[in-house]
Design an enzyme around this catalytic site. Structure first.
Site, PDB file in Angstrom:
ATOM      1  N   GLY A 168       6.895   3.222   1.235  1.00 53.51           N
ATOM      2  CA  GLY A 168       6.866   2.437  -0.382  1.00 53.51           C
ATOM      3  C   GLY A 168       5.383   2.024  -0.419  1.00 53.51           C
ATOM      4  O   GLY A 168       5.162   0.884  -0.751  1.00 53.51           O
ATOM      5  N   GLU A 184       6.050   7.510  -1.151  1.00 52.89           N
ATOM      6  CA  GLU A 184       6.307   6.697  -2.559  1.00 52.89           C
ATOM      7  C   GLU A 184       7.413   7.587  -3.296  1.00 52.89           C
ATOM      8  O   GLU A 184       7.467   8.623  -3.411  1.00 52.89           O
ATOM      9  CB  GLU A 184       4.999   6.486  -3.137  1.00 52.89           C
ATOM     10  CG  GLU A 184       5.005   5.902  -4.444  1.00 52.89           C
ATOM     11  CD  GLU A 184       5.908   4.581  -4.651  1.00 52.89           C
ATOM     12  OE1 GLU A 184       5.752   3.809  -3.593  1.00 52.89           O
ATOM     13  OE2 GLU A 184       6.778   4.454  -5.437  1.00 52.89           O
ATOM     14  N   LEU A 185       8.191   6.739  -3.907  1.00 47.28           N
ATOM     15  CA  LEU A 185       9.497   7.255  -4.720  1.00 47.28           C
ATOM     16  C   LEU A 185       9.138   7.250  -6.058  1.00 47.28           C
ATOM     17  O   LEU A 185       9.672   8.315  -6.593  1.00 47.28           O
ATOM     18  CB  LEU A 185      10.567   6.185  -4.472  1.00 47.28           C
ATOM     19  CG  LEU A 185      11.986   6.284  -5.173  1.00 47.28           C
ATOM     20  CD1 LEU A 185      12.550   7.525  -4.414  1.00 47.28           C
ATOM     21  CD2 LEU A 185      12.815   5.327  -5.030  1.00 47.28           C
ATOM     22  N   ASN A 228      12.161   9.755  -0.779  1.00 47.11           N
ATOM     23  CA  ASN A 228      12.921   8.463  -0.840  1.00 47.11           C
ATOM     24  C   ASN A 228      13.298   8.068   0.588  1.00 47.11           C
ATOM     25  O   ASN A 228      13.854   8.943   1.162  1.00 47.11           O
ATOM     26  CB  ASN A 228      14.344   8.677  -1.367  1.00 47.11           C
ATOM     27  CG  ASN A 228      15.116   7.572  -1.414  1.00 47.11           C
ATOM     28  OD1 ASN A 228      14.942   6.725  -0.685  1.00 47.11           O
ATOM     29  ND2 ASN A 228      16.258   7.378  -2.328  1.00 47.11           N
ATOM     30  N   LEU A 242       5.332  -2.829   3.452  1.00 41.05           N
ATOM     31  CA  LEU A 242       4.373  -3.860   2.892  1.00 41.05           C
ATOM     32  C   LEU A 242       4.954  -4.386   1.602  1.00 41.05           C
ATOM     33  O   LEU A 242       5.067  -3.515   0.598  1.00 41.05           O
ATOM     34  CB  LEU A 242       2.946  -3.374   2.830  1.00 41.05           C
ATOM     35  CG  LEU A 242       2.563  -2.949   4.195  1.00 41.05           C
ATOM     36  CD1 LEU A 242       1.319  -2.442   4.165  1.00 41.05           C
ATOM     37  CD2 LEU A 242       2.861  -3.681   5.432  1.00 41.05           C
ATOM     38  N   ASP A 300      10.481  -4.041  -2.287  1.00 48.08           N
ATOM     39  CA  ASP A 300      11.323  -4.496  -3.298  1.00 48.08           C
ATOM     40  C   ASP A 300      12.107  -5.386  -2.742  1.00 48.08           C
ATOM     41  O   ASP A 300      13.209  -5.221  -1.903  1.00 48.08           O
ATOM     42  CB  ASP A 300      11.919  -3.474  -4.261  1.00 48.08           C
ATOM     43  CG  ASP A 300      10.931  -2.253  -4.799  1.00 48.08           C
ATOM     44  OD1 ASP A 300      10.122  -2.981  -5.105  1.00 48.08           O
ATOM     45  OD2 ASP A 300      11.169  -1.251  -4.975  1.00 48.08           O
ATOM     46  N   GLU A 337      -2.084  -3.110  -2.713  1.00 44.80           N
ATOM     47  CA  GLU A 337      -2.390  -3.831  -4.326  1.00 44.80           C
ATOM     48  C   GLU A 337      -1.522  -5.047  -4.511  1.00 44.80           C
ATOM     49  O   GLU A 337      -1.744  -5.849  -4.976  1.00 44.80           O
ATOM     50  CB  GLU A 337      -2.304  -2.737  -5.162  1.00 44.80           C
ATOM     51  CG  GLU A 337      -3.257  -1.575  -5.686  1.00 44.80           C
ATOM     52  CD  GLU A 337      -3.534  -0.886  -4.375  1.00 44.80           C
ATOM     53  OE1 GLU A 337      -2.702  -0.752  -3.361  1.00 44.80           O
ATOM     54  OE2 GLU A 337      -4.727  -0.256  -4.229  1.00 44.80           O
ATOM     55  N   GLU A 338      -0.319  -4.969  -3.905  1.00 42.80           N
ATOM     56  CA  GLU A 338       0.768  -5.974  -4.044  1.00 42.80           C
ATOM     57  C   GLU A 338       0.006  -7.286  -3.280  1.00 42.80           C
ATOM     58  O   GLU A 338       0.149  -8.283  -3.746  1.00 42.80           O
ATOM     59  CB  GLU A 338       1.827  -5.836  -3.473  1.00 42.80           C
ATOM     60  CG  GLU A 338       3.106  -6.545  -3.604  1.00 42.80           C
ATOM     61  CD  GLU A 338       3.378  -6.747  -5.248  1.00 42.80           C
ATOM     62  OE1 GLU A 338       2.833  -5.672  -6.105  1.00 42.80           O
ATOM     63  OE2 GLU A 338       3.711  -7.577  -5.988  1.00 42.80           O
TER      64      GLU A 338
HETATM   65  N1  SAM Z   1       3.581  -1.247  -0.363  1.00 40.99           N
HETATM   66  C1  SAM Z   1       2.879  -1.527  -1.624  1.00 40.99           C
HETATM   67  C2  SAM Z   1       1.944  -2.567  -1.789  1.00 40.99           C
HETATM   68  O1  SAM Z   1       1.977  -3.475  -0.703  1.00 40.99           O
HETATM   69  O2  SAM Z   1       1.215  -2.900  -2.569  1.00 40.99           O
HETATM   70  C3  SAM Z   1       3.860  -1.519  -2.821  1.00 40.99           C
HETATM   71  C4  SAM Z   1       4.682  -2.466  -2.966  1.00 40.99           C
HETATM   72  S1  SAM Z   1       6.068  -2.320  -4.101  1.00 40.99           S
HETATM   73  C5  SAM Z   1       6.564  -3.975  -4.567  1.00 40.99           C
HETATM   74  C6  SAM Z   1       7.386  -1.462  -3.496  1.00 40.99           C
HETATM   75  C7  SAM Z   1       6.976   0.037  -3.639  1.00 40.99           C
HETATM   76  O3  SAM Z   1       8.137   0.786  -2.713  1.00 40.99           O
HETATM   77  C8  SAM Z   1       7.108   0.575  -5.008  1.00 40.99           C
HETATM   78  O4  SAM Z   1       6.186   1.349  -5.230  1.00 40.99           O
HETATM   79  C9  SAM Z   1       8.458   1.614  -4.933  1.00 40.99           C
HETATM   80  O5  SAM Z   1       8.200   2.541  -5.682  1.00 40.99           O
HETATM   81  C10 SAM Z   1       8.464   1.931  -3.440  1.00 40.99           C
HETATM   82  N2  SAM Z   1       9.919   2.280  -3.046  1.00 40.99           N
HETATM   83  C11 SAM Z   1      11.069   1.575  -3.219  1.00 40.99           C
HETATM   84  N3  SAM Z   1      12.145   2.161  -2.827  1.00 40.99           N
HETATM   85  C12 SAM Z   1      11.457   3.256  -2.127  1.00 40.99           C
HETATM   86  C13 SAM Z   1      12.116   4.430  -1.147  1.00 40.99           C
HETATM   87  N4  SAM Z   1      13.365   4.413  -1.061  1.00 40.99           N
HETATM   88  N5  SAM Z   1      11.403   5.215  -0.900  1.00 40.99           N
HETATM   89  C14 SAM Z   1      10.000   4.994  -1.053  1.00 40.99           C
HETATM   90  N6  SAM Z   1       9.389   4.359  -1.836  1.00 40.99           N
HETATM   91  C15 SAM Z   1      10.036   3.329  -2.176  1.00 40.99           C
END
Ligand code: SAM
Length: 225
Positions: free
Chosen positions: A39, A62-63, A104, A124, A127, A205-206
């Site tokens: 993610g 990344e999803l 995913n 990191l 969600d 970024e988060e």
């Molecule tokens: N890790 C990054 C950061 O710290 O900036 C992004 C944090 S963001 C809150 C969570 C990310 O996880 C989103 O971009 C979302 O699309 C991705 N995500 C959620 N479920 C996922 C999955 N099952 N597989 C891959 N990515 C996923």
């Protein structure tokens, strides 16, 4: 639809040369991903991994379609910028050692990685899925930890960080309870012995958003037994 994209049947079917073309051309380099940012969002931490571990391949999963595309474009631009003559970005990194895939992570990992392949996995600012009825969708769970333990080699590490206190406690309790993971202490992480841990609260970024808002973060790092 966010779920309709191609997934290889087996890791042997992945064309890694397509993702790491310069590395594939180097007969001395190992064409095998060792670090995975699950993610990865907009890719800030993934790029940092490339700089910190120049001799290892790091992959972001990344999803979201558009976000994956954005990170891929970012990597392409950096490779072009830093790879040419007079180039070389931070720490001499040319970003040939980082790539991103749309996947995913809750379903697709066995299609990309083999047992014991990974040195490090990162989760990191995942969600939070606040509602109790959605907790099963969280990226750290008993069942998913079994899977992560399968892919991380013995002595490898799993990193988590969040600004959501309740999620931090959730991740810690699941990891503490898992027989194949043991917690890495703060002394070791803050003592500078772990390069990857240093950038957890700042590189993504988060993380930057949380930092700007002066939010508190909750970190948990575990060693694969
Ligand atoms: N890790 C990054 C950061 O710290 O900036 C992004 C944090 S963001 C809150 C969570 C990310 O996880 C989103 O971009 C979302 O699309 C991705 N995500 C959620 N479920 C996922 C999955 N099952 N597989 C891959 N990515 C996923």
């Amino acid at each position: 639809n966010d779920q309709s994209f191609k997934v290889p049947r087996h890791p042997s079917e992945v064309n890694w040369a397509e993702h790491f073309p310069a590395v594939a051309k180097n007969p001395e380099a190992k064409l095998e991903v060792e670090n995975v940012d699950v993610g990865c969002g907009f890719g800030g931490y993934l790029l940092k991994l490339g700089e910190v571990y120049p001799d290892q391949l790091s992959l972001g999963l990344e999803l979201r379609d558009k976000v994956t595309e954005y990170v891929a474009d970012r990597i392409t631009a950096l490779r072009a910028e830093e790879g040419g003559e007079g180039g070389e970005g931070k720490e001499g990194c040319t970003y040939e050692n980082v790539a991103v895939l749309r996947a995913n992570a809750q379903k697709d990992l066995p299609h990309y990685f083999r047992k014991g392949q990974l040195r490090r996995m990162f989760f990191l600012f995942p969600d939070p899925h606040f509602k109790a009825s959605n907790h099963r969708r969280r990226i750290i769970s008993e069942q998913l930890l079994d899977e992560y333990a399968h892919f991380i080699r013995s002595g490898g590490r799993l990193y988590t960080i969040t600004d959501v206190e309740e999620l931090g406690a959730w991740m810690k309790s699941h990891l503490d309870a898992h027989p194949l993971f043991e917690r890495v202490g703060d002394e070791e992480l803050d003592g500078g012995g772990d390069e990857a841990a240093k950038f957890l609260p700042s590189a993504s970024e988060e993380a930057q958003k949380v930092k700007r808002n002066e939010g508190k973060t909750y970190r948990s790092v575990y060693r694969r037994r």
